[in-house]
Design a protein around this motif. Structure first.
Motif, PDB file in Angstrom:
ATOM      1  N   MET A 197       0.819  -1.195   0.000  1.00 64.33           N
ATOM      2  CA  MET A 197       0.000   0.000   0.000  1.00 64.33           C
ATOM      3  C   MET A 197       0.860   1.255   0.000  1.00 64.33           C
ATOM      4  N   ASN A 198       2.062   1.194   0.612  1.00 66.29           N
ATOM      5  CA  ASN A 198       2.838   2.434   0.699  1.00 66.29           C
ATOM      6  C   ASN A 198       3.485   2.837  -0.621  1.00 66.29           C
ATOM      7  N   VAL A 199       3.337   2.049  -1.673  1.00 65.34           N
ATOM      8  CA  VAL A 199       3.821   2.459  -2.991  1.00 65.34           C
ATOM      9  C   VAL A 199       2.685   3.110  -3.794  1.00 65.34           C
ATOM     10  N   ILE A 200       1.465   3.102  -3.249  1.00 67.78           N
ATOM     11  CA  ILE A 200       0.323   3.637  -3.989  1.00 67.78           C
ATOM     12  C   ILE A 200       0.520   5.112  -4.307  1.00 67.78           C
ATOM     13  N   TRP A 201       1.076   5.884  -3.385  1.00 63.83           N
ATOM     14  CA  TRP A 201       1.266   7.323  -3.634  1.00 63.83           C
ATOM     15  C   TRP A 201       2.283   7.559  -4.732  1.00 63.83           C
ATOM     16  N   ARG A 202       3.348   6.761  -4.745  1.00 63.77           N
ATOM     17  CA  ARG A 202       4.321   6.863  -5.833  1.00 63.77           C
ATOM     18  C   ARG A 202       3.680   6.473  -7.159  1.00 63.77           C
ATOM     19  N   THR A 203       2.848   5.435  -7.137  1.00 62.70           N
ATOM     20  CA  THR A 203       2.172   4.986  -8.361  1.00 62.70           C
ATOM     21  C   THR A 203       1.291   6.097  -8.916  1.00 62.70           C
ATOM     22  N   LEU A 204       0.480   6.697  -8.059  1.00 64.16           N
ATOM     23  CA  LEU A 204      -0.394   7.782  -8.506  1.00 64.16           C
ATOM     24  C   LEU A 204       0.422   8.959  -9.034  1.00 64.16           C
ATOM     25  N   LEU A 205       1.530   9.269  -8.375  1.00 63.39           N
ATOM     26  CA  LEU A 205       2.387  10.367  -8.833  1.00 63.39           C
ATOM     27  C   LEU A 205       2.988  10.050 -10.203  1.00 63.39           C
ATOM     28  N   ILE A 206       3.478   8.835 -10.389  1.00 63.40           N
ATOM     29  CA  ILE A 206       4.075   8.442 -11.674  1.00 63.40           C
ATOM     30  C   ILE A 206       3.021   8.468 -12.785  1.00 63.40           C
ATOM     31  N   ILE A 207       1.810   7.993 -12.501  1.00 60.41           N
ATOM     32  CA  ILE A 207       0.740   8.031 -13.506  1.00 60.41           C
ATOM     33  C   ILE A 207       0.439   9.479 -13.878  1.00 60.41           C
ATOM     34  N   TRP A 208       0.315  10.350 -12.884  1.00 59.75           N
ATOM     35  CA  TRP A 208       0.052  11.768 -13.145  1.00 59.75           C
ATOM     36  C   TRP A 208       1.186  12.386 -13.960  1.00 59.75           C
ATOM     37  N   GLN A 209       2.440  12.103 -13.583  1.00 63.42           N
ATOM     38  CA  GLN A 209       3.588  12.654 -14.309  1.00 63.42           C
ATOM     39  C   GLN A 209       3.640  12.130 -15.747  1.00 63.42           C
ATOM     40  N   ALA A 210       3.367  10.842 -15.933  1.00 65.07           N
ATOM     41  CA  ALA A 210       3.405  10.256 -17.276  1.00 65.07           C
ATOM     42  C   ALA A 210       2.327  10.873 -18.158  1.00 65.07           C
ATOM     43  N   ARG A 211       1.130  11.053 -17.630  1.00 60.92           N
ATOM     44  CA  ARG A 211       0.062  11.696 -18.403  1.00 60.92           C
ATOM     45  C   ARG A 211       0.440  13.133 -18.749  1.00 60.92           C
ATOM     46  N   ARG A 212       1.025  13.836 -17.812  1.00 60.71           N
ATOM     47  CA  ARG A 212       1.465  15.215 -18.046  1.00 60.71           C
ATOM     48  C   ARG A 212       2.552  15.266 -19.119  1.00 60.71           C
ATOM     49  N   ARG A 213       3.516  14.352 -19.031  1.00 64.06           N
ATOM     50  CA  ARG A 213       4.577  14.299 -20.035  1.00 64.06           C
ATOM     51  C   ARG A 213       4.013  13.978 -21.417  1.00 64.06           C
ATOM     52  N   ALA A 214       3.063  13.052 -21.477  1.00 66.31           N
ATOM     53  CA  ALA A 214       2.451  12.695 -22.763  1.00 66.31           C
ATOM     54  C   ALA A 214       1.700  13.889 -23.353  1.00 66.31           C
ATOM     55  N   ARG A 215       0.982  14.641 -22.512  1.00 63.41           N
ATOM     56  CA  ARG A 215       0.266  15.838 -23.002  1.00 63.41           C
ATOM     57  C   ARG A 215       1.241  16.892 -23.532  1.00 63.41           C
ATOM     58  N   ARG A 216       2.444  16.943 -22.959  1.00 70.07           N
ATOM     59  CA  ARG A 216       3.456  17.905 -23.418  1.00 70.07           C
ATOM     60  C   ARG A 216       4.212  17.394 -24.637  1.00 70.07           C
ATOM     61  N   GLY A 217       3.809  16.241 -25.151  1.00 70.71           N
ATOM     62  CA  GLY A 217       4.455  15.698 -26.344  1.00 70.71           C
ATOM     63  C   GLY A 217       5.628  14.787 -26.059  1.00 70.71           C
ATOM     64  N   GLU A 218       5.866  14.461 -24.805  1.00 69.79           N
ATOM     65  CA  GLU A 218       6.966  13.566 -24.443  1.00 69.79           C
ATOM     66  C   GLU A 218       6.489  12.116 -24.483  1.00 69.79           C
ATOM     67  N   THR A 219       5.983  11.718 -25.654  1.00 70.09           N
ATOM     68  CA  THR A 219       5.521  10.350 -25.841  1.00 70.09           C
ATOM     69  C   THR A 219       6.714   9.474 -26.225  1.00 70.09           C
ATOM     70  N   LEU A 220       6.496   8.186 -26.199  1.00 70.63           N
ATOM     71  CA  LEU A 220       7.546   7.224 -26.531  1.00 70.63           C
ATOM     72  C   LEU A 220       7.062   6.264 -27.604  1.00 70.63           C
ATOM     73  N   GLU A 221       7.958   5.863 -28.473  1.00 69.34           N
ATOM     74  CA  GLU A 221       7.680   4.764 -29.390  1.00 69.34           C
ATOM     75  C   GLU A 221       7.668   3.467 -28.578  1.00 69.34           C
ATOM     76  N   PRO A 222       6.935   2.457 -29.014  1.00 71.28           N
ATOM     77  CA  PRO A 222       6.884   1.201 -28.249  1.00 71.28           C
ATOM     78  C   PRO A 222       8.248   0.548 -28.032  1.00 71.28           C
ATOM     79  N   THR A 223       9.237   0.847 -28.863  1.00 69.08           N
ATOM     80  CA  THR A 223      10.557   0.236 -28.701  1.00 69.08           C
ATOM     81  C   THR A 223      11.519   1.121 -27.919  1.00 69.08           C
ATOM     82  N   ALA A 224      11.070   2.302 -27.500  1.00 64.45           N
ATOM     83  CA  ALA A 224      11.954   3.239 -26.806  1.00 64.45           C
ATOM     84  C   ALA A 224      12.185   2.812 -25.358  1.00 64.45           C
TER      85      ALA A 224
END
Length: 186
Positions: A1-28
């Motif tokens: 359970m104590n990794v849940i906050w990190r998980t939520l933060l990483i999901i939020w950061q990844a979505r934010r990065r994707a919206r800013r155009g920092e997407t990845l190719e599947p092989t990256a």
């Protein structure tokens, strides 16, 4: 359970990065930066070996979201489960040490997808895990690769899986859930 906050933060950061155009190719190679926290330590005052696997999940979240695979999977009612993994440790992570988790899809066989995650400090590998995962439907059953690749495309440039990984996957497999798997020690 104590990794849940990190998980939520990483999901939020990844979505934010994707919206800013920092997407990845599947092989990256995807990278996230973390710090060893007091809750990550074992009694020997270094990163607990079990914690690595939880933190590698964070690398998978980042990779799935930034490649667009997570949204495609969610839209179709698919999800991935880890069927086996093997981890090798080289150096210990100490309290407050900064490190990167690098994640990459490394290929597939007839039933599963493979990923590799690494813990890296200043360009040096501290640990590595090979993950074998299956794609399932929320309504039941597995998603065949032909359907997966027809929907998501077959990524170009994925390296061939090393022969030892095929051997490991076969040697570590348990019987299917439709067959008995008694616990008999030899």
């Amino acid at each position: 359970m104590n990794v849940i906050w990190r998980t939520l933060l990483i999901i939020w950061q990844a979505r934010r990065r994707a919206r800013r155009g920092e997407t990845l190719e599947p092989t990256a190679v995807g990278r996230i930066r973390l710090t060893t926290l007091p809750t990550d330590l074992d009694i020997l005052r270094h990163m607990n070996n079990g914690r690595y696997l939880s933190l590698f999940d964070l690398g998978r979240w980042d990779l799935l979201i930034r490649t667009g695979l997570f949204d495609a999977m969610r839209k179709r009612g698919w999800y991935a489960v880890v069927s086996s993994e093997t981890v090798t440790f080289r150096k210990s992570l100490e309290l407050w040490q900064r490190f990167d988790i690098e994640s990459r899809f490394t290929g597939h066989d007839d039933r599963a997808l493979f990923m590799e995650h690494r813990v890296v400090v200043d360009g040096e590998m501290y640990a590595r895990v090979i993950v074998r995962a299956r794609m399932l439907r929320r309504t039941g059953g597995t998603v065949p690769h032909d359907e997966l690749f027809a929907t998501l495309g077959r990524p170009e440039g994925v390296p061939d899986i090393a022969e030892w990984i095929h051997e490991w996957a076969a040697a570590s497999a348990l019987p299917s859930t439709k067959r008995p798997a008694p616990s008999v020690w030899r």
